[in-house]
Every structure is written in C-alpha cells, then in structure tokens.
Design a protein around this motif. Structure first.
Motif, PDB file in Angstrom:
ATOM      1  N   THR A 150      -2.191   5.454  13.087  1.00  0.00           N
ATOM      2  CA  THR A 150      -2.051   6.606  12.195  1.00  0.00           C
ATOM      3  C   THR A 150      -1.340   6.223  10.904  1.00  0.00           C
ATOM      4  O   THR A 150      -1.728   6.677   9.817  1.00  0.00           O
ATOM      5  CB  THR A 150      -1.274   7.733  12.904  1.00  0.00           C
ATOM      6  N   ILE A 151      -0.306   5.401  11.002  1.00  0.00           N
ATOM      7  CA  ILE A 151       0.454   5.055   9.799  1.00  0.00           C
ATOM      8  C   ILE A 151      -0.091   3.829   9.086  1.00  0.00           C
ATOM      9  O   ILE A 151       0.198   3.621   7.906  1.00  0.00           O
ATOM     10  CB  ILE A 151       1.947   4.845  10.114  1.00  0.00           C
ATOM     11  N   ALA A 152      -0.872   3.013   9.772  1.00  0.00           N
ATOM     12  CA  ALA A 152      -1.333   1.746   9.185  1.00  0.00           C
ATOM     13  C   ALA A 152      -2.022   1.928   7.834  1.00  0.00           C
ATOM     14  O   ALA A 152      -1.741   1.167   6.897  1.00  0.00           O
ATOM     15  CB  ALA A 152      -2.245   1.016  10.166  1.00  0.00           C
ATOM     16  N   PRO A 153      -2.929   2.908   7.676  1.00  0.00           N
ATOM     17  CA  PRO A 153      -3.590   3.046   6.364  1.00  0.00           C
ATOM     18  C   PRO A 153      -2.614   3.359   5.238  1.00  0.00           C
ATOM     19  O   PRO A 153      -2.778   2.851   4.117  1.00  0.00           O
ATOM     20  CB  PRO A 153      -4.566   4.211   6.586  1.00  0.00           C
ATOM     21  N   PHE A 154      -1.595   4.166   5.519  1.00  0.00           N
ATOM     22  CA  PHE A 154      -0.625   4.520   4.481  1.00  0.00           C
ATOM     23  C   PHE A 154       0.263   3.331   4.129  1.00  0.00           C
ATOM     24  O   PHE A 154       0.567   3.099   2.954  1.00  0.00           O
ATOM     25  CB  PHE A 154       0.228   5.705   4.950  1.00  0.00           C
ATOM     26  N   VAL A 155       0.668   2.560   5.148  1.00  0.00           N
ATOM     27  CA  VAL A 155       1.485   1.374   4.880  1.00  0.00           C
ATOM     28  C   VAL A 155       0.665   0.339   4.116  1.00  0.00           C
ATOM     29  O   VAL A 155       1.161  -0.297   3.180  1.00  0.00           O
ATOM     30  CB  VAL A 155       2.034   0.780   6.193  1.00  0.00           C
TER      31      VAL A 155
END
Length: 208
Positions: A150-155
């Motif tokens: 879930t957070i990988a694309p934003f990071v």
C-alpha cells in the motif's frame, strides 16, 4: 484554539495562526496506525480540506515513536480473513495515504523519533519533512513476510525505485542521512534547530 471535532481518542488536533496541528497520540502503542486512528485521521483531513482558516497541516507524534506503522496484529489477521475483508482494509489504509498525498494544502511532518512501516508512508505523502539527524527507520513487516504494497508506490514516488527496492527487499534499518539523500526527508536538523526551521517554513507558506 482547538478545532471543533468529535472526541478523538488516538489523535490530538488544534488550530493556531492558520495552521492545523495533528499529534498522533497513542504512545503506549508507539503510535501504531490502528483502524480507529486511521478513521480519525481521515475524518480530520477531509474536514480540513475545505476549511478556509487552515493554510497548512503539521503532523507529529507523541511519545518514543513518531509512528511505528500499521497495526501488525491487524495486518496479520489478513491471513485468516476473507478476500473481500482484506480489500476493504487495504482500501481504508490506501485512502489515508491518498488523502494526504493529494491534500490541497501543504503537509508538514515533524519527526523527532524513530519511524517505521506505514509511518514512513506518512512521510512519503508529506510535502515537507523536518527530521532530527539521530532518527532511524525501517520496514519491519517485510521480515514477517508481509509486503508493504500500500505504501510502496508513495515511497517510490518520493525516493525513486532503487531506494525502495533496497529497503523493502532487506528490511534493513536506515538512518536520517540516508533518508535525506533519498529525498524522504527534506530538512535535516539538530534538535535545537527544529522549532526555528518549522517557524521559518510556516512563515514562508503564509506569505504565499
């Protein structure tokens, strides 16, 4: 003054000089992102989007950790939950990061303590991250066999894919200097510089 709001239990909010402040306030659990904390954050963020008295929001964490990530007990339950329930849970978590990422006003995170997992996602969705030089970060869920999808694309948008691959494949701990070099932190300061840096940035925002 304090913004009129429901009786939040896991965050504290107040509004001062056109700036809305959010404190993650579950220090006994290292400010882990529980379902209830995510609900409260989403409620406040969505309410504040249209608040003309708010020019920016500032996020910080109370206690020993800025945020220790998404509640691991909640995440581990995904192994026994239905696919439909996992989709609902994943969407709730994604909605928080998306709401922060596309928030129409500047989002500033103040990091004076260690941060991990989903807490790093909050930083990735912030426009400005002011952090102490001595903090440490990691993605501990990786060592438990969980993919922080879930957070990988934003990071990755904030740091680039090389940094994300390195940290998500190894669950290695990294420091503030590495996070600054990768672009996750925008302002690297000593403890006695953080208040002045925040005041300076807010002053510039309010002039625009």
């Amino acid at each position: 003054k304090t913004i009129e709001s429901p009786a939040y239990t896991e965050i504290e909010v107040h509004h001062q000089s056109q700036i809305s402040h959010i404190a993650l306030n579950n220090p006994s659990r290292k400010n882990t992102l529980t379902r209830s904390m995510i609900d409260e954050l989403l409620h406040f963020i969505r309410k504040t989007e249209s608040d003309s008295t708010c020019r920016a929001i500032v996020i910080n964490g109370k206690g020993s950790h800025f945020c220790s990530g998404t509640d691991l007990k909640w995440l581990l339950n995904s192994r026994s939950q239905s696919k439909q329930q996992n989709i609902i849970d994943a969407k709730l978590i994604f909605d928080l990061y998306e709401a922060l990422y596309f928030f129409p006003k500047p989002v500033i995170s103040i990091v004076t303590q260690d941060v991990s997992g989903g807490g790093i996602g909050l930083l990735a969705c912030s426009d400005i991250v002011i952090a102490h030089r001595n903090i440490r970060m990691s993605f501990p869920e990786v060592s438990m066999g969980l993919v922080p999808a879930t957070i990988a694309p934003f990071v990755a948008k904030k740091t680039g894919s090389a940094f994300v691959r390195r940290m998500l494949l190894t669950a290695d701990t990294f420091n503030a200097e590495q996070a600054f070099a990768a672009g996750l932190i925008t302002d690297l300061v000593t403890p006695d510089e953080i208040e002045d840096r925040l005041k300076r940035i807010i002053s510039m925002i309010l002039r625009n």
